[in-house]
Design a protein around this motif. Structure first.
Motif, PDB file in Angstrom:
ATOM      1  N   ARG A 152       0.829  -1.207   0.000  1.00 57.37           N
ATOM      2  CA  ARG A 152       0.000   0.000   0.000  1.00 57.37           C
ATOM      3  C   ARG A 152       0.862   1.255   0.000  1.00 57.37           C
ATOM      4  O   ARG A 152       0.557   2.228  -0.681  1.00 57.37           O
ATOM      5  N   ARG A 153       1.959   1.217   0.774  1.00 54.73           N
ATOM      6  CA  ARG A 153       2.857   2.370   0.829  1.00 54.73           C
ATOM      7  C   ARG A 153       3.468   2.658  -0.536  1.00 54.73           C
ATOM      8  O   ARG A 153       3.522   3.802  -0.986  1.00 54.73           O
TER       9      ARG A 153
ATOM     10  N   ARG B  55       0.872   4.114  -2.883  1.00 53.74           N
ATOM     11  CA  ARG B  55       0.587   5.510  -2.526  1.00 53.74           C
ATOM     12  C   ARG B  55       1.701   6.436  -2.995  1.00 53.74           C
ATOM     13  O   ARG B  55       1.448   7.523  -3.506  1.00 53.74           O
TER      14      ARG B  55
ATOM     15  N   TYR C 157       1.437   6.928  -6.659  1.00 49.60           N
ATOM     16  CA  TYR C 157       0.319   7.831  -6.946  1.00 49.60           C
ATOM     17  C   TYR C 157       0.697   9.282  -6.658  1.00 49.60           C
ATOM     18  O   TYR C 157       0.458  10.178  -7.457  1.00 49.60           O
ATOM     19  N   GLU C 158       1.319   9.519  -5.486  1.00 45.72           N
ATOM     20  CA  GLU C 158       1.684  10.878  -5.111  1.00 45.72           C
ATOM     21  C   GLU C 158       2.714  11.458  -6.070  1.00 45.72           C
ATOM     22  O   GLU C 158       2.661  12.625  -6.440  1.00 45.72           O
TER      23      GLU C 158
ATOM     24  N   LYS D 131      -5.649   3.912  -0.732  1.00 45.80           N
ATOM     25  CA  LYS D 131      -5.201   3.867   0.655  1.00 45.80           C
ATOM     26  C   LYS D 131      -5.970   2.836   1.478  1.00 45.80           C
ATOM     27  O   LYS D 131      -5.809   2.756   2.692  1.00 45.80           O
ATOM     28  N   LYS D 132      -6.810   2.063   0.790  1.00 52.46           N
ATOM     29  CA  LYS D 132      -7.604   1.060   1.494  1.00 52.46           C
ATOM     30  C   LYS D 132      -7.015  -0.329   1.256  1.00 52.46           C
ATOM     31  O   LYS D 132      -5.924  -0.476   0.717  1.00 52.46           O
TER      32      LYS D 132
END
Length: 237
Positions: free
Chosen positions: A20-21, A24, A27-28, A91-92
């Motif tokens: 997940r990290r 993310r 994505y960022e 983020k889920k």
């Protein structure tokens, strides 16, 4: 519960958290670096084709010009922030489908792709880690096709799907089926724009005046095929 089982659960939890990290962060990074491209892309969408289709003035040349845009191997500007489902779900919790971890709401469509076309990444030389962002974007595009109908899309959306599909093609994913389906959707879209608001009598004239069709007949045929249906219709046959 044995110590071995506890260790296994802890390792799995750490692995999921790391996955997940990483997604993310990807994505960022894309969100920050791609904003100027997105602004340029939005500006370019205001083309003669958009204006013509908006007013139902579409001819064969206009349609084929847009199909050529869909075929073009241009540098992609697509990123996670282009898809609402990714903005909301990255983020889920994630779910494993094949070799990849995808947001839960993408899992059903990823499974349908896997069931219908086996492992679409089998021809790619990329590692699963490197291929995963492209795989997620591709699934997000197909998910939108499954959610939307003709009256809910425009040329900008179709070009966004093209970019997501082309990203996958560039990594040698086996997704020729998707770009061919996108061509069908595009023709249906232009047929729909011509049909929109016309009476049955006007439509008969459109179809029956030899050599004077306002839009290619295959566009009208595809528009009728997709009428009232999700745009993924026929993709998984």
């Amino acid at each position: 519960m044995t110590e071995a089982n506890l260790n296994h659960k802890e390792k799995k939890a750490k692995s999921d958290a790391e996955q997940r990290r990483r997604i993310r962060e990807e994505y960022e990074k894309l969100t920050v670096t791609e904003q100027p491209k997105k602004q340029m892309k939005a500006a370019k969408s205001n083309t003669n084709i958009s204006s013509a289709s908006k007013h139902g003035k579409v001819d064969a040349e206009c349609v084929e010009s847009f199909i050529e845009q869909l075929k073009a191997k241009v540098k992609s500007g697509v990123d996670y922030s282009d898809f609402q489902i990714l903005e909301e779900d990255l983020k889920k919790d994630l779910k494993t489908v094949g070799n990849f971890r995808v947001p839960l709401r993408l899992a059903p469509i990823a499974n349908r792709i896997k069931d219908g076309f086996d492992d679409i990444t089998s021809g790619s030389s990329q590692s699963d880690c490197a291929a995963e962002p492209t795989y997620i974007l591709f699934c997000a595009a197909i998910k939108e096709m499954d959610d939307l109908k003709l009256d809910q899309v425009n040329e900008t959306k179709l070009l966004l799907w093209r970019d997501a599909i082309n990203n996958a093609l560039n990594l040698r994913f086996n997704v020729d089926f998707a770009i061919k389906h996108l061509f069908k959707i595009a023709r249906a879209y232009f047929g729909f724009k011509v049909m929109e608001g016309k009476s049955g009598e006007e439509m008969l004239k459109l179809k029956n005046v030899d050599g004077n069709l306002e839009v290619p007949e295959d566009c009208l045929r595809e528009a009728e095929y997709f009428s009232g249906k999700p745009l993924s219709t026929g993709l998984f046959l």
